[in-house]
Structure formats: structure tokens, C-alpha cells
Scaffold this motif. Structure first.
Motif, short mmCIF file in Angstrom:
data_model
loop_
_atom_site.label_atom_id
_atom_site.label_comp_id
_atom_site.label_asym_id
_atom_site.label_seq_id
_atom_site.Cartn_x
_atom_site.Cartn_y
_atom_site.Cartn_z
N LEU A 84 61.93 47.57 33.86
CA LEU A 84 63.04 47.83 32.94
C LEU A 84 64.10 48.71 33.60
O LEU A 84 65.30 48.49 33.43
N LEU A 85 63.66 49.71 34.35
CA LEU A 85 64.59 50.57 35.07
C LEU A 85 65.36 49.76 36.12
O LEU A 85 66.58 49.90 36.25
N TRP A 86 64.66 48.92 36.86
CA TRP A 86 65.31 48.07 37.86
C TRP A 86 66.32 47.14 37.19
O TRP A 86 67.42 46.94 37.69
N PHE A 87 65.96 46.57 36.04
CA PHE A 87 66.85 45.67 35.31
C PHE A 87 68.10 46.40 34.83
O PHE A 87 69.21 45.87 34.89
N ALA A 88 67.93 47.63 34.40
CA ALA A 88 69.07 48.40 33.89
C ALA A 88 70.00 48.85 35.00
O ALA A 88 71.22 48.91 34.81
N LEU A 89 69.47 49.17 36.17
CA LEU A 89 70.28 49.74 37.25
C LEU A 89 70.82 48.70 38.22
O LEU A 89 71.79 48.97 38.93
N SER A 90 70.22 47.53 38.28
CA SER A 90 70.64 46.51 39.23
C SER A 90 71.73 45.63 38.62
O SER A 90 71.65 45.21 37.47
N ALA A 91 72.75 45.35 39.41
CA ALA A 91 73.86 44.55 38.92
C ALA A 91 73.52 43.06 38.89
O ALA A 91 74.00 42.32 38.04
N ASP A 92 72.67 42.61 39.79
CA ASP A 92 72.37 41.18 39.86
C ASP A 92 70.96 40.83 39.36
O ASP A 92 70.43 39.77 39.68
N ALA A 93 70.34 41.69 38.56
CA ALA A 93 69.00 41.45 38.04
C ALA A 93 69.06 40.44 36.90
O ALA A 93 69.97 40.46 36.08
N THR A 94 68.06 39.56 36.87
CA THR A 94 67.98 38.59 35.78
C THR A 94 66.78 38.91 34.91
O THR A 94 65.83 39.59 35.34
N LEU A 95 66.80 38.39 33.70
CA LEU A 95 65.72 38.61 32.75
C LEU A 95 64.42 37.98 33.25
O LEU A 95 63.34 38.55 33.10
N VAL A 96 64.51 36.83 33.88
CA VAL A 96 63.32 36.14 34.40
C VAL A 96 62.67 36.97 35.52
O VAL A 96 61.44 37.09 35.57
N GLU A 97 63.46 37.54 36.40
CA GLU A 97 62.91 38.39 37.47
C GLU A 97 62.21 39.60 36.88
O GLU A 97 61.14 40.00 37.36
N MET A 98 62.80 40.21 35.85
CA MET A 98 62.19 41.37 35.22
C MET A 98 60.85 40.98 34.59
O MET A 98 59.86 41.71 34.72
N LEU A 99 60.78 39.85 33.91
CA LEU A 99 59.53 39.40 33.30
C LEU A 99 58.47 39.09 34.35
O LEU A 99 57.28 39.37 34.15
N LYS A 100 58.88 38.52 35.48
CA LYS A 100 57.94 38.27 36.57
C LYS A 100 57.38 39.58 37.12
O LYS A 100 56.19 39.69 37.42
N MET A 101 58.23 40.59 37.26
CA MET A 101 57.77 41.89 37.75
C MET A 101 56.81 42.54 36.75
O MET A 101 55.82 43.16 37.15
N MET A 102 57.08 42.40 35.45
CA MET A 102 56.16 42.93 34.43
C MET A 102 54.82 42.22 34.48
O MET A 102 53.77 42.84 34.34
N ALA A 103 54.85 40.89 34.67
CA ALA A 103 53.60 40.13 34.77
C ALA A 103 52.79 40.57 35.99
O ALA A 103 51.57 40.74 35.91
N LEU A 104 53.46 40.76 37.11
CA LEU A 104 52.79 41.23 38.32
C LEU A 104 52.20 42.62 38.11
O LEU A 104 51.07 42.91 38.53
N GLY A 105 52.94 43.49 37.43
CA GLY A 105 52.44 44.83 37.13
C GLY A 105 51.24 44.81 36.21
O GLY A 105 50.30 45.61 36.36
N THR A 106 51.23 43.88 35.26
CA THR A 106 50.09 43.76 34.35
C THR A 106 48.84 43.33 35.10
O THR A 106 47.75 43.87 34.90
N VAL A 107 48.98 42.36 35.98
CA VAL A 107 47.84 41.90 36.79
C VAL A 107 47.33 43.03 37.69
O VAL A 107 46.13 43.24 37.81
N ALA A 108 48.24 43.77 38.28
CA ALA A 108 47.84 44.90 39.13
C ALA A 108 47.13 45.97 38.30
O ALA A 108 46.15 46.57 38.76
N SER A 109 47.58 46.23 37.08
CA SER A 109 46.95 47.22 36.21
C SER A 109 45.51 46.83 35.88
O SER A 109 44.61 47.66 35.93
N VAL A 110 45.31 45.58 35.55
CA VAL A 110 43.97 45.10 35.23
C VAL A 110 43.07 45.17 36.47
O VAL A 110 41.92 45.61 36.39
N ALA A 111 43.59 44.78 37.62
CA ALA A 111 42.80 44.79 38.86
C ALA A 111 42.39 46.21 39.24
O ALA A 111 41.23 46.46 39.57
N VAL A 112 43.33 47.14 39.21
CA VAL A 112 43.03 48.53 39.58
C VAL A 112 42.03 49.13 38.59
O VAL A 112 41.09 49.82 38.99
N THR A 113 42.21 48.87 37.30
CA THR A 113 41.30 49.40 36.29
C THR A 113 39.88 48.87 36.48
O THR A 113 38.91 49.56 36.24
#
Length: 126
Positions: free
Chosen positions: A18-47
Motif C-alpha cells: 500500500l505504501l509503494w502504491f501510494a508513493l510510486s507514480a507508475d504503480a498499478t492496482l494489479v501490481e499492488m495486489l500481486k505484492m500483497m499475495a506474495l506477502g501473504t504466502v511469505a507470511s504463511v511460510a515463515v509462520t
């Protein structure tokens, strides 16, 4: 208690895109959702992997159960005196002050502490 670790990692996994999406001029909603999905998978794996890597450290809260053949969801609370890994013998101090020796049966569940089976209990006599 892994649920707290999971929620902390999920908060980071949502806030950083969300921070990257807010601060980046060329960020797209799809890229932000992909990053959130990757973060969710990483959270589950680390846990999932974290308890196996960490083990039990000195001072950790553990649940002490008397016998592995008797199913027990809740054991007596205690604190580990020494660090250990699964199937290691460790010394535990119970809340009443007595000390027990036990074998680490399993690491903590999502909200439960690690389970330790009693091998030997010292009874203090006054």
C-alpha cells in the motif's frame, strides 16, 4: 504463539504494498495486489517454518503433560530452564516451584504453547 507472528507479518505484507502504491507514480492496482499475495504466502511460510528453526529457548512457556497415551489438550503451565529441540530432554520449572524433566513432544500450535511430556518430577519436601 504463532498467531501473533502471523498477524505481524500480514500487517507488513499489506502495509508495504500500500505504501509503494501510494508513493510510486507508475504503480498499478494489479501490481499492488500481486505484492500483497506474495506477502501473504511469505507470511504463511515463515509462520509454519519458524518454530522448527527456533526450537524452545530458555524462559519459554511450555505445556507439561503427564503421559503421551492419554490425550491432553491442556497441560500444566511451566517455563523451560534450558533450550532444546524436538525430542530433546529439558528441565522445566512449574508454576508451583517444582522442577520436572521432560521430552519436547511438539512445538507450539497456532495459539498453544509447546508440549513437553514429563519423564521425571522432583518433589520438594519441607
Amino acid at each position: 504463539m504463532r498467531i501473533f507472528l502471523f498477524f505481524k507479518l500480514m500487517l507488513i505484507a499489506v502495509c508495504l504494498p500500500l505504501l509503494w502504491f501510494a508513493l510510486s507514480a507508475d504503480a498499478t492496482l494489479v501490481e499492488m495486489l500481486k505484492m500483497m499475495a506474495l506477502g501473504t504466502v511469505a507470511s504463511v511460510a515463515v509462520t509454519t517454518i519458524y518454530p522448527e528453526v527456533r526450537g524452545i529457548k530458555s524462559g519459554d512457556v511450555v505445556a507439561v503433560v503427564a503421559d503421551e497415551r492419554i490425550p491432553s489438550l491442556i497441560g500444566r503451565p511451566g517455563r523451560a530452564v534450558a533450550p532444546g529441540r524436538k525430542n530433546d530432554k529439558i528441565k522445566i520449572t512449574l508454576d508451583n516451584g517444582s522442577e520436572v524433566f521432560g521430552v519436547i513432544e511438539s512445538y507450539n500450535g497456532l495459539i498453544s504453547p509447546p508440549k513437553v511430556r514429563i519423564l521425571y518430577e522432583e518433589k520438594l519436601v519441607d
